[in-house]
Write a protein that holds these residues in place. Structure first.
Motif: not given
Length: 294
Positions: A8-13, A40-45, A75-77
Motif C-alpha cells: 500500500g501507500v506510505m507517506p515520506a512524511l 497503509h504505513g508511515l515513513v519518517p525522516v 507500520p512505521v518504516i
C-alpha cells in the motif's frame, strides 16, 4: 503466495518546522491526518523529511514521535540511512529500540561505492541489527545505482526484505521478482510512474503526494492492489499533475507550500532548501485544483 511484509501507500512524511525547530504538535496532527486518510504505513525522516539537515537528536526525536503517535495502528518504516556504514547501523539500532517495524536505508551517497561496497554496507547492517530493512535506491540523488543483481544477493540475507525504487524504470520490478523471489517487497519511490510499477507487480509506494492528499492517493493504491485498473487509471489521471508539481522545485518546498495553502503547516524548510518559486507555486495551485483538493 504469502502477502508481502509491507504493502500500500506510505507517506515520506514532511518534517514541519517553526522558528527553526521541529514543530512537534503539527507533526502529530499531520500523522493523524495521514492515518485518517487511509494510508497503509508511515515513513519518517526520509528525503522529504529533510533528513539531511536534521541533527542526530532531531532525527531520533522525529522517529520517536512518529512511533508514539502511531501507536501500532499502521507500520512505521524509519529512515535510517547514511553514507557511513557505522552511522547507518547506529540509526537502525535506534529505530529498532524505539519500536519501528522496519528501517529504510538509502544507498551510500557522495562516496559512490562499488556494487560490492553497497552489498557489504547492507550486509553489515543485516548482521548488526535484527530489523527488516528496505533498500532505498534513488540514483538521481545519491550518485550510485544499486543493481538488480546486487539486490538479488541482498535478498538472500534475512533482514534485507525489499526496495524503495525511485528510478522510474518499469523493467526493474519484473527482474527483481525473478532474482529476489516472491517475498521481496517492492515499493515505488516515484509517484508519476507508480501505476506502471504496480501493474508490473509492485506492492505499493513510499509517496510524496500522499502528504497532500492522503484520501485520494490511498484510494488509488487500494484500487491498484485489488486489480481494479480502470479505477486506478482514473485516479492516476486526476493526480498526475500533482505528482509532477511537487517536484517543480527542490523537494520538499512545493509540498510544504501545498500543505501551508491547505492550512496544515508552515512553509518553513531548512537551508539549502529555499521557499518554492512563484512558478512552482502556480503549478501546485493548479494541480490542487485539478485534483479536486481545493
Amino acid at each position: 503466495m504469502s502477502e508481502p511484509l509491507f504493502r500500500g501507500v506510505m507517506p515520506a512524511l514532511v518534517t514541519p518546522f517553526r522558528d527553526g525547530a521541529v514543530d512537534q504538535d503539527t507533526y502529530v496532527a499531520l500523522i493523524e491526518r495521514q492515518i485518517a486518510g487511509g494510508v497503509h504505513g508511515l515513513v519518517p525522516v526520509g528525503t522529504t523529511g529533510e533528513t539531511s539537515t536534521l541533527s542526530h537528536d532531531e532525527h531520533r526525536l522525529v522517529v520517536d514521535l512518529c512511533i508514539k503517535t502511531t501507536a501500532g495502528r499502521v507500520p512505521v518504516i524509519a529512515g535510517a540511512g547514511s553514507n557511513s556504514t557505522r552511522e547507518a547501523i547506529e540509526l537502525v539500532k535506534h529505530a529498532k529500540a524505539v519500536g519501528a517495524d522496519a528501517a529504510m536505508v538509502v544507498t551510500p551517497y557522495y562516496n559512490r561505492p562499488s556494487q560490492e561496497g553497497m552489498y557489504a554496507h547492507y550486509a553489515a547492517i543485516n548482521e548488526a541489527v535484527q530489523l527488516p530493512v528496505i533498500v532505498y535506491n534513488v540514483p538521481s540523488r545519491t550518485g550510485v545505482d544499486i543493481s538488480n543483481d546486487t539486490l538479488g544477493r541482498l535478498s538472500k540475507l534475512p533482514n534485507i526484505v525489499g526496495v524503495k525504487d525511485a528510478t522510474g524504470d518499469m523493467t526493474r520490478p519484473t527482474m527483481q521478482r525473478l532474482l529476489c523471489g516472491q517475498d521481496w517487497v517492492m515499493l515505488s519511490g516515484d509517484d508519476p510512474s507508480a501505476l506502471g510499477y504496480m501493474a508490473h507487480g509492485g506492492h505499493g509506494s513510499i509517496s510524496v503526494s500522499v502528504n497532500v492528499a492522503p484520501d485520494l492517493v490511498s484510494t488509488f493504491y487500494n484500487a491498484a492492489l485489488s486489480g481494479d485498473w480502470k479505477t486506478a487509471l482514473y485516479w492516476q489521471d486526476r493526480l498526475i499533475r500533482l505528482h509532477k508539481a511537487l517536484f517543480t522545485d527542490a523537494s520538499p518546498a512545493p509540498t510544504k507550500f501545498a500543505l501551508a495553502h491547505l492550512g496544515l503547516c508552515s512553509e518553513d524548510a531548512r537551508l539549502p532548501i529555499a521557499p518554492a518559486s512563484e512558478a512552482a507555486r502556480k503549478e501546485v495551485l493548479a494541480a490542487l485544483h485539478d485534483a479536486g483538493i481545493v
